[in-house]
Design an enzyme around this catalytic site. Structure first.
Site, PDB file in Angstrom:
ATOM      1  N   ASP A   1       0.820  -1.209   0.000  1.00 56.70           N
ATOM      2  CA  ASP A   1       0.000   0.000   0.000  1.00 56.70           C
ATOM      3  C   ASP A   1       0.860   1.268   0.000  1.00 56.70           C
ATOM      4  O   ASP A   1       2.010   1.257   0.402  1.00 56.70           O
ATOM      5  CB  ASP A   1      -0.898   0.010   1.235  1.00 56.70           C
ATOM      6  CG  ASP A   1      -0.101  -0.162   2.513  1.00 56.70           C
ATOM      7  OD1 ASP A   1       0.797  -1.043   2.535  1.00 56.70           O
ATOM      8  OD2 ASP A   1      -0.343   0.573   3.479  1.00 56.70           O
ATOM      9  N   GLU A   2       0.260   2.326  -0.472  1.00 51.70           N
ATOM     10  CA  GLU A   2       0.758   3.684  -0.292  1.00 51.70           C
ATOM     11  C   GLU A   2       2.211   3.889  -0.704  1.00 51.70           C
ATOM     12  O   GLU A   2       3.018   4.430   0.050  1.00 51.70           O
ATOM     13  CB  GLU A   2       0.570   4.105   1.184  1.00 51.70           C
ATOM     14  CG  GLU A   2      -0.897   4.156   1.572  1.00 51.70           C
ATOM     15  CD  GLU A   2      -1.103   4.584   3.019  1.00 51.70           C
ATOM     16  OE1 GLU A   2      -2.114   5.252   3.272  1.00 51.70           O
ATOM     17  OE2 GLU A   2      -0.273   4.249   3.878  1.00 51.70           O
ATOM     18  N   VAL A   3       2.546   3.451  -1.885  1.00 53.98           N
ATOM     19  CA  VAL A   3       3.862   3.788  -2.438  1.00 53.98           C
ATOM     20  C   VAL A   3       3.698   5.094  -3.210  1.00 53.98           C
ATOM     21  O   VAL A   3       2.939   5.147  -4.179  1.00 53.98           O
ATOM     22  CB  VAL A   3       4.356   2.677  -3.391  1.00 53.98           C
ATOM     23  CG1 VAL A   3       5.737   3.012  -3.914  1.00 53.98           C
ATOM     24  CG2 VAL A   3       4.338   1.330  -2.682  1.00 53.98           C
TER      25      VAL A   3
END
Lengths: 708, 708
Positions: free
Chosen positions: B327-329
């Site tokens: 997630d959330e790169v």
């Protein structure tokens, strides 16, 4: 080890009257008591200075002096406890002495084990930039760290420690807590938790009562049937024992094991009936009391067994002292065994006590061979024991004084039995050098090593063990550490309340155990009115619980659930103590103290209204229905007290009709119900007496004069 | 994994209005909800019969069916839990089926590990002489034993279990709890305690979020600098991991590890900067949020490292599923690295998401080589993944539905984020097959495996972790186990209260953690008035705590103490919920409901009088002084509400002057103070509105309509 106390002793008055008497009649509290610092035990010398040291999240510790891994762990533990008290995370990395908030210096590295009589002193200096703790060795450091934790305060600007100069050392070198793990098994986690509590109060001897009729609680590899058949599977492995000893050692606490013999030994005989003085088979004792089975002191096989067993245990328990119990041998198995009788005759022994002394001296030789010094209860004492033997007394100071005059050392436990449910004030009043020991000369006095709080566990389980030990043991700890002149009961209770709070924050369960048991009793919806009732009662005192069961023809056993209100409430009712203080203040003021009157009235009203709210809950639970008469009595006491206040408001006395109306409830409320005492009853009684003309001869609570 | 929620979302209304709406508008509760048995989760089918089985101290268990050591342990644990609930000791010796109070039969012995999709059903028959629990395997037995524990009742005659016929099985096969142990480390004892809680509520997946920017929490022997440099010394040894997995397995719980990659990985780079996409050095992240560091997906060395690491962890964690986060790169390190840019160009990748999908497919191959099935957050989803991949969604049902339509399985976590401090009712309303997933056909629906409650630990420590998980997670557990028709919010709250009580008795700390933190805040003397204030507030919702700090220019870090009232109070105020119910009942009755009026008045009076009593305590503590405005607002809300009641008593409306007088406090009390919301404010506002003419257009609490 059970004291014989007559039934009437059960009706102890509440603590408050004692407290008030002490306030008004005892010597002024010493300076260190009055420092306002709320330290417990009170240090030998405290000088409060101006300023304070901020405790921020950057608080660090530096260790100076010789490298000592025990102090590394102590510093980490100190920071962990500081976190528990503040909710702040701290880095456990040790700091440089020039930068650290706290510099600790022990002049010598720790000995492998704490020893009886080691120097436990420390000096603590706190100014607004640094705290400095110095001690001859790690024991003083451990004590000083606890003092610092007690000094942490919340202020409008942050956490801080006041600037202070403290020089401190214990009055007695033997300050113990005994836990009986035989009658009910107490698991390792609870033992460790209570070792933490001991460290917090500067106690230094954990006396582990490991075997008794109801269970043998240590793994023996030499005689495995001891634990396999004698413990219902509830025992400590040798690894666990070593773990507990290391845990205690880190906290400056010696571990003294007790294996009670030749009596109190039924659990041994389940696996090894050949040790006993009557043929088996034996089974683990499930009831409470004094029982006949005893080891056979006339057979060499007994001593060969004990020699092997003691050699094993002497290696497991490294302390120099080894407790052989030795109490309450009734001699019946010996009287009934012709071979033992003929042994006695051939050896010129007149009584079974002579035979027991023969046994003791044989066991003492075994201990000597294992480099152990014997300690035992009063009954082991004879004048031909080696002079290093220690007598632990459940009989009282006179018993110890007698031994001390003959050159023997002693430890007092009379007056420190936690299971008797005495108020803290009553334990606090017992001094190892008081009563029968007060006349000893200084050389003899020095033989009185200190004392031990004792918890016998007939009615104690892992669910309520902390509530039975704490906070009352803190009052005993203070008696054993602080100068003899520290005796202000009001100050003690003030500080005891702080310790009760602090111990729970540090991980004890003295408050949460009570909360959990009350939750269980009240059910999911909770019950504020059950709390109202619970706050006014205490468990019956002394051995009344046994006596009441016996007179009702009930056999109490170790399988009985301990899930009633008597098991859930603390030994001492803070509400009753404070109510008594208010009632006394009101009476002494001639009913003019309005603050006291308001508080007394509010309590009485709450009690008066409570029964109606509580009754449905009580009726719905088989565990609670025994409380119905108690709840009714409390309501009536509320009504009676309110009548007295109303009379005072009118400037009148109670009418004879009123007195006659309330007489039955006063009488009723003095009797135990559901093994509980309504501790507010004597105060209501005083209130009525104060509004009775002519005043009855009772000047203050008559019950408290007979508590000893 | 953080949701982006705008600031205004913070001002969630209290639960009660939701609750009331559900009560009045939702379908009738099903029969099993209304059985009066207070089971949670509600079983698939419950038939209450007449009679009851007594639970005495002779209660025994018999195991029939193939020998299974897991069931031996389960039976012992069941009896231990029965002891905790009753205070009665039980013998753990297994009994003969003809004599036992409970006969348990699993038709097959347990598989080595619980598997996704195993039959978890059971049938329970209780009559007045015996209980019989049968299941295809041990999983059903474990669930059935928990149902029996929930059936134990206290009656006037003793403990008992009602006669009942229950046929039960879960609606979803994946019912999880995720705990983030990276942002704050959660020690093994707390993990185990919460596994006990999961067992009690029939949850079956523990998702262990083991690495993130703020900490790498597992010992790697292959790459030891991961934990040595990435954890501040706070990590699980491999032995501890194995111990937790065995503990979970005994409770029918699978353990799915998550190692978040390629982002959320700063803690890896402290020891191994060569994994990152920008040169180091790196240090453990101390702040919260989304950060730039990401693994370099273009270098073969990255995959060689991951191949070795995953091989090690695949052996340590035996479950078939392995969570790679994903997630959330934010792609910033990739955009800034010329070599990565040229790799992307040469491979025809247009966006950093393409590059992440390349990374995922490489990692997936490694997982396959280790016989693991990949699971990851929404962002990993592309249509070229192997079809057994599982998508865990923080985005919502539509995201899962999209994947399900393409043949992928999914687990919902949107709506189940415990750290957002939502009321239980709000989680309860979220259905994995609701909203965007409601239109799936039955084959697609079957791919929605269930859901997971998630606890992200920015503001969670071992001191309050249980209060953040329980009891609210029980509502999510019910959503995932019980039939979809079970949705009566009022019934849910009734049973949630029972579970809150029961979980504490079983060893959770959902109540005692709160009590301890309140004790610390209040100090040794305690403070009933601090409790009064605390009972009316809740922590701010969503990400408001971060946003408020950001707008005040405060950098929050992992070293911040979490010792304020916001950290001590439960996420949901029972007092506010009940007050809202009473206020609504009062308004709907046209102010004629006298019981409701009495309760509302008593609350208002208590709040009105509280500030004066509380103010000195607040002023004396730097931790409490931030509460002064809140306490003042509560007092004014009390006064405002009392004015409305007085107007109602006179049969009048509030005067314009009164409305003007109270307008500022109403406005003020809607704003967060000290990261807390005064949850009783909207109810007082409704009270005022009901006594305002003409009535404002607001019909019920306007805040609750925008909570999703």
């Amino acid at each position: 080890m059970t004291l014989t106390v007559s039934l009437f002793m059960a009706f102890l008055g509440p603590a408050p009257a004692v407290s008030l008497r002490a306030q008004t009649t005892s010597a002024q509290a010493s300076d260190s008591e009055n420092s306002g610092l709320e330290l417990m035990p009170v240090p030998a010398s405290v000088k409060l200075e101006s300023g304070q040291l901020a405790v921020t999240r950057n608080f660090t510790v530096a260790l100076s002096g010789p490298r000592d891994p025990l102090l590394d762990r102590a510093a980490a533990r100190f920071l962990h406890h500081l976190s528990l008290l503040t909710g702040m995370p701290f880095s456990e990395a040790l700091s440089d002495p020039s930068k650290a908030a706290l510099v600790v210096e022990a002049r010598e590295a720790s000995s492998a084990l704490p020893q009886l009589g080691e120097d436990e002193s420390y000096v603590l200096d706190v100014n607004s930039t640094q705290a400095r703790l110095t001690a001859p060795n790690s024991l003083g450091v451990l004590h000083g760290l606890q003092t610092i934790l007690q000094l942490v305060r919340t202020t409008p600007d942050g956490f801080s420690v006041p600037a202070v100069h403290i020089e401190d050392k214990p009055r007695f070198p033997w300050r113990g807590l005994m836990i009986d793990v035989s009658r009910h098994f107490i698991p390792v986690d609870a033992i460790k938790r209570n070792l933490d509590g001991m460290e917090a109060l500067k106690l230094n001897v954990f006396h582990w009562h490991l075997s008794d009729n109801q269970g043998f609680r240590v793994q023996s590899k030499v005689f495995p049937k001891l634990q396999e058949l004698g413990s219902d599977g509830l025992y400590y492995t040798q690894d666990e024992v070593r773990d507990v000893i290391a845990y205690a050692r880190d906290r400056g606490i010696r571990v003294v094991p007790e294996f009670d013999m030749p009596g109190h030994a039924t659990a041994w005989f389940v696996g090894y009936p050949e040790l006993a003085s009557a043929p088996g088979p034996y089974s683990i004792e499930r009831e409470w009391g004094i029982f006949d089975p005893a080891m056979d002191p006339t057979r060499e096989t007994t001593y060969r067994f004990l020699a092997k067993f003691i050699r094993e245990m002497a290696r497991l328990f490294p302390d120099a002292y080894f407790h052989i119990g030795g109490d309450e041998v009734n001699g019946k198995q010996w009287d009934a065994n012709p071979s033992i009788q003929s042994f006695m005759k051939s050896h010129g022994m007149k009584t079974t006590l002579d035979l027991q002394h023969h046994f003791n001296s044989r066991v003492e030789k075994i201990l000597e061979n294992n480099h152990k010094i014997m300690i035992g209860w009063d009954e082991i004492f004879t004048s031909d024991l080696p002079k290093d033997t220690i007598i632990q007394s459940w009989r009282g100071q006179e018993s110890l004084a007698e031994a001390a005059r003959q050159g023997y050392r002693g430890v007092l436990s009379y007056g420190y039995y936690l299971d008797l449910m005495w108020p803290a004030s009553q334990h606090y009043a017992v001094d190892p050098l008081g009563a029968g020991a007060a006349t000893l000369d200084s050389e003899q006095s020095a033989r009185i090593l200190g004392g031990e709080a004792c918890l016998w566990t007939e009615f104690v389980t892992p669910e309520n063990v902390d509530t039975r030990i704490w906070p009352r043991t803190a009052a005993i700890a203070e008696r054993l550490w602080s100068p003899q002149s520290v005796e202000d009961v009001s100050s003690m209770y003030q500080r005891l309340g702080v310790e009760d709070w602090r111990l729970e924050l540090l991980g004890m369960q003295n408050r949460s155990e009570h909360a959990l048991m009350m939750d269980r009793l009240a059910g999911p919806a909770g019950s504020a009115s059950l709390e109202v009732l619970a706050d006014t009662v205490e468990p019956v005192k002394g051995y009344t619980r046994e006596h009441l069961a016996a007179s009702a023809g009930i056999k109490q056993t170790s399988a009985d659930p301990l899930n009633r209100l008597v098991d859930a409430v603390p030994p001492e009712s803070e509400e009753a103590r404070k109510f008594a203080e208010d009632v006394d203040a009101l009476i002494y003021s001639g009913f003019t103290n309005k603050d006291a009157e308001a508080r007394v009235r509010a309590s009485l009203q709450s009690w008066h209204a409570n029964d109606m709210r509580l009754a449905p809950l009580l009726a719905g639970s088989f565990l609670l229905k025994e409380l119905a008469p108690l709840s009714n009595d409390l309501a009536e006491l509320g009504a009676a007290g309110l009548a007295a206040l109303d009379a005072a408001d009118r400037g009148a006395d109670l009418t004879p009709a009123q007195l006659q109306q309330w007489a039955p409830v006063i009488q009723e409320s003095e009797k135990p119900q559901a093994d509980l005492l309504l501790m507010v009853a004597p105060s209501v009684q005083r209130l009525l007496a104060a509004k009775t003309s002519p005043a009855p001869s009772i000047q203050s609570n008559p019950k408290t004069s007979s508590t000893k």
